[in-house]
Design a protein around this motif. Structure first.
Motif, PDB file in Angstrom:
ATOM      1  N   LEU A 307       0.774  -1.076  -0.564  1.00 40.57           N
ATOM      2  CA  LEU A 307      -0.123   0.093  -0.227  1.00 40.57           C
ATOM      3  C   LEU A 307       0.903   1.636  -0.498  1.00 40.57           C
ATOM      4  CD1 LEU A 307      -2.491  -0.874   2.719  1.00 40.57           C
ATOM      5  CD2 LEU A 307      -3.533  -1.163  -0.075  1.00 40.57           C
ATOM      6  N   PHE A 308       1.542   1.427   0.798  1.00 37.43           N
ATOM      7  CA  PHE A 308       2.889   2.473   0.456  1.00 37.43           C
ATOM      8  C   PHE A 308       4.174   1.976   0.520  1.00 37.43           C
ATOM      9  CE2 PHE A 308       5.096   5.293   3.682  1.00 37.43           C
ATOM     10  CZ  PHE A 308       4.818   5.811   3.030  1.00 37.43           C
ATOM     11  N   GLU A 309       5.016   3.212  -0.141  1.00 43.40           N
ATOM     12  CA  GLU A 309       7.015   2.254   0.823  1.00 43.40           C
ATOM     13  C   GLU A 309       7.444   3.570   0.675  1.00 43.40           C
ATOM     14  OE1 GLU A 309       7.827   1.193  -4.238  1.00 43.40           O
ATOM     15  OE2 GLU A 309       7.072   0.096  -2.626  1.00 43.40           O
ATOM     16  N   GLN A 310       8.709   4.114   1.243  1.00 43.50           N
ATOM     17  CA  GLN A 310       9.831   4.706   1.338  1.00 43.50           C
ATOM     18  C   GLN A 310      10.710   4.912   1.808  1.00 43.50           C
ATOM     19  OE1 GLN A 310       8.195   8.641   3.957  1.00 43.50           O
ATOM     20  NE2 GLN A 310      10.084   9.744   3.206  1.00 43.50           N
ATOM     21  N   ARG A 311      11.701   5.095   0.859  1.00 47.05           N
ATOM     22  CA  ARG A 311      13.063   4.400   0.768  1.00 47.05           C
ATOM     23  C   ARG A 311      13.321   5.123   2.173  1.00 47.05           C
ATOM     24  NH1 ARG A 311      17.298   5.011  -2.841  1.00 47.05           N
ATOM     25  NH2 ARG A 311      18.677   5.891  -1.545  1.00 47.05           N
ATOM     26  N   LEU A 312      14.174   4.258   2.530  1.00 38.77           N
ATOM     27  CA  LEU A 312      14.577   4.065   4.087  1.00 38.77           C
ATOM     28  C   LEU A 312      15.493   4.637   4.826  1.00 38.77           C
ATOM     29  CD1 LEU A 312      14.505   1.991   7.209  1.00 38.77           C
ATOM     30  CD2 LEU A 312      16.319   1.494   6.234  1.00 38.77           C
ATOM     31  N   ALA A 313      16.093   4.997   3.643  1.00 40.92           N
ATOM     32  CA  ALA A 313      17.561   6.876   3.666  1.00 40.92           C
ATOM     33  C   ALA A 313      16.545   8.127   3.515  1.00 40.92           C
ATOM     34  CB  ALA A 313      18.251   6.270   2.577  1.00 40.92           C
ATOM     35  N   ASP A 314      15.512   7.908   3.205  1.00 37.88           N
ATOM     36  CA  ASP A 314      15.030   9.257   3.169  1.00 37.88           C
ATOM     37  C   ASP A 314      14.069   9.353   4.418  1.00 37.88           C
ATOM     38  OD1 ASP A 314      14.864   9.836   0.669  1.00 37.88           O
ATOM     39  OD2 ASP A 314      13.390   8.864  -0.353  1.00 37.88           O
ATOM     40  N   VAL A 315      13.848   8.524   4.888  1.00 39.08           N
ATOM     41  CA  VAL A 315      13.368   8.473   6.855  1.00 39.08           C
ATOM     42  C   VAL A 315      14.442   8.671   7.258  1.00 39.08           C
ATOM     43  CG1 VAL A 315      12.405   7.067   8.065  1.00 39.08           C
ATOM     44  CG2 VAL A 315      12.000   5.935   5.984  1.00 39.08           C
ATOM     45  N   ASP A 316      15.236   7.755   6.995  1.00 35.49           N
ATOM     46  CA  ASP A 316      16.873   8.547   8.095  1.00 35.49           C
ATOM     47  C   ASP A 316      17.288   9.149   8.598  1.00 35.49           C
ATOM     48  OD1 ASP A 316      18.460   5.155   7.622  1.00 35.49           O
ATOM     49  OD2 ASP A 316      16.433   5.186   9.272  1.00 35.49           O
ATOM     50  N   ALA A 317      17.145  10.366   6.907  1.00 42.53           N
ATOM     51  CA  ALA A 317      17.524  12.008   7.037  1.00 42.53           C
ATOM     52  C   ALA A 317      16.651  12.359   7.544  1.00 42.53           C
ATOM     53  CB  ALA A 317      17.554  11.769   4.946  1.00 42.53           C
TER      54      ALA A 317
END
Length: 317
Positions: A307-317
């Motif tokens: 349903l949803f995906e977001q880059r883990l690197a973007d979350v960490d940033a």
């Protein structure tokens, strides 16, 4: 018997449109070296070795086991760009999600429609959105949503969860949302429904809704206006747009890009999959032919639809 052997050797995930050109070139070089070594003892044997190697590369995508994994892990991004490959796999993040690819362009309709990701409007091939003659989406000049959390809280879409330190859908909005999901699930989401939901002021016939594996793409001649990781994600966005149109006073005033941002953010708060069953959140991997990266993903437990995906690197940033 021969056909069965060929079918067993064939690996569609590494051939055709999914073929990794760097892997192919590397393995062809290895095949040539192998053939030359064998040819020192037998010229015929060398030719056979090269022929068998090329056949395996054609059918399987590679000769040396593990080549795709090694390439994704160790091949520098600069090398991928030499072959015209994007070193970053596209994350399907809804409307306006991800850059245009050659595959997107090849899959589109003949009519020219431009999705301007800066202005977030759709225009035809003869008129600019800046002309002010009605070709821009109705809300192209509306203020974007500065903070999604504030937007959701102020409009009673989300509220603090009762059982954890987080935000949850309000019961009232969830009921309205699923009231739109259920009939859409029965009728299906077509191009007209998608174009209307995101507020494009353009003929739906100038768009194409394309299925690519599990993902769905809304395409124009210049590329992808949006990508969704599954039919369930697209269904949720179209239904949420209809729900917000009746839930808020000014939903129609927002530009398509703003609507896409709101809908993509809202999708991660679903606790029930549009196709039924619970959802789970966790870390998963998104892969292209030559690279991979980790994403935070919300997935339907029963069907496996994302349903949803977001880059883990973007979350960490």
């Amino acid at each position: 018997m021969q056909i069965d052997v060929v079918d067993e050797l064939r690996q569609p995930e590494y051939t055709g449109d999914n073929r990794c050109e760097p892997c192919t070139v590397l393995n062809l070089v290895i095949a040539a070296i192998l053939g030359s070594i064998v040819a020192r003892k037998s010229r015929l044997g060398g030719l056979v070795a090269v022929g068998v190697s090329i056949a395996l590369i054609y059918l399987r995508g590679y000769l040396v086991p593990g080549t795709p994994t090694l390439t994704k892990r160790y091949l520098p991004p600069a090398v991928l760009r030499w072959f015209g490959k994007d070193p970053e796999p596209t994350v399907a993040s809804g409307l306006g999600g991800g850059p245009t690819t050659e595959t997107d362009r090849d899959s589109t309709a003949d009519d020219a429609v431009t999705f301007d990701e800066d202005a977030a409007v759709a225009t035809d091939d003869t008129t600019s959105a800046a002309d002010g003659d009605g070709t821009a989406a109705a809300g192209a000049d509306a203020d974007p949503v500065a903070d999604l959390e504030t937007f959701f809280l102020e409009n009673d879409v989300l509220e603090p969860c009762e059982d954890r330190d987080d935000l949850c859908l309000t019961d009232e909005f969830e009921a309205v949302w699923f009231g739109e999901i259920d009939p859409l699930a029965e009728s299906g989401v077509d191009v007209e429904a998608a174009v209307d939901a995101f507020g494009f002021d353009a003929d739906p016939e100038r768009f194409e809704l394309s299925e690519h594996g599990e993902a769905y793409r809304l395409l124009s001649q210049t590329g992808a206006a949006g990508r969704w990781p599954s039919h369930a994600a697209l269904l949720a966005d179209v239904a949420a747009s209809r729900a917000l149109a009746s839930w808020t006073d000014d939903w129609d005033a927002y530009a398509p890009e703003t609507k896409g941002e709101v809908l993509n953010g809202l999708r991660m708060f679903l606790e029930t999959c549009p196709s039924g069953g619970d959802v789970r959140m966790g870390e998963e991997v998104v892969e292209s032919c030559c690279s991979s990266h980790e994403v935070i993903a919300v997935t339907c437990e029963d069907t496996g639809e994302r349903l949803f995906e977001q880059r883990l690197a973007d979350v960490d940033a």
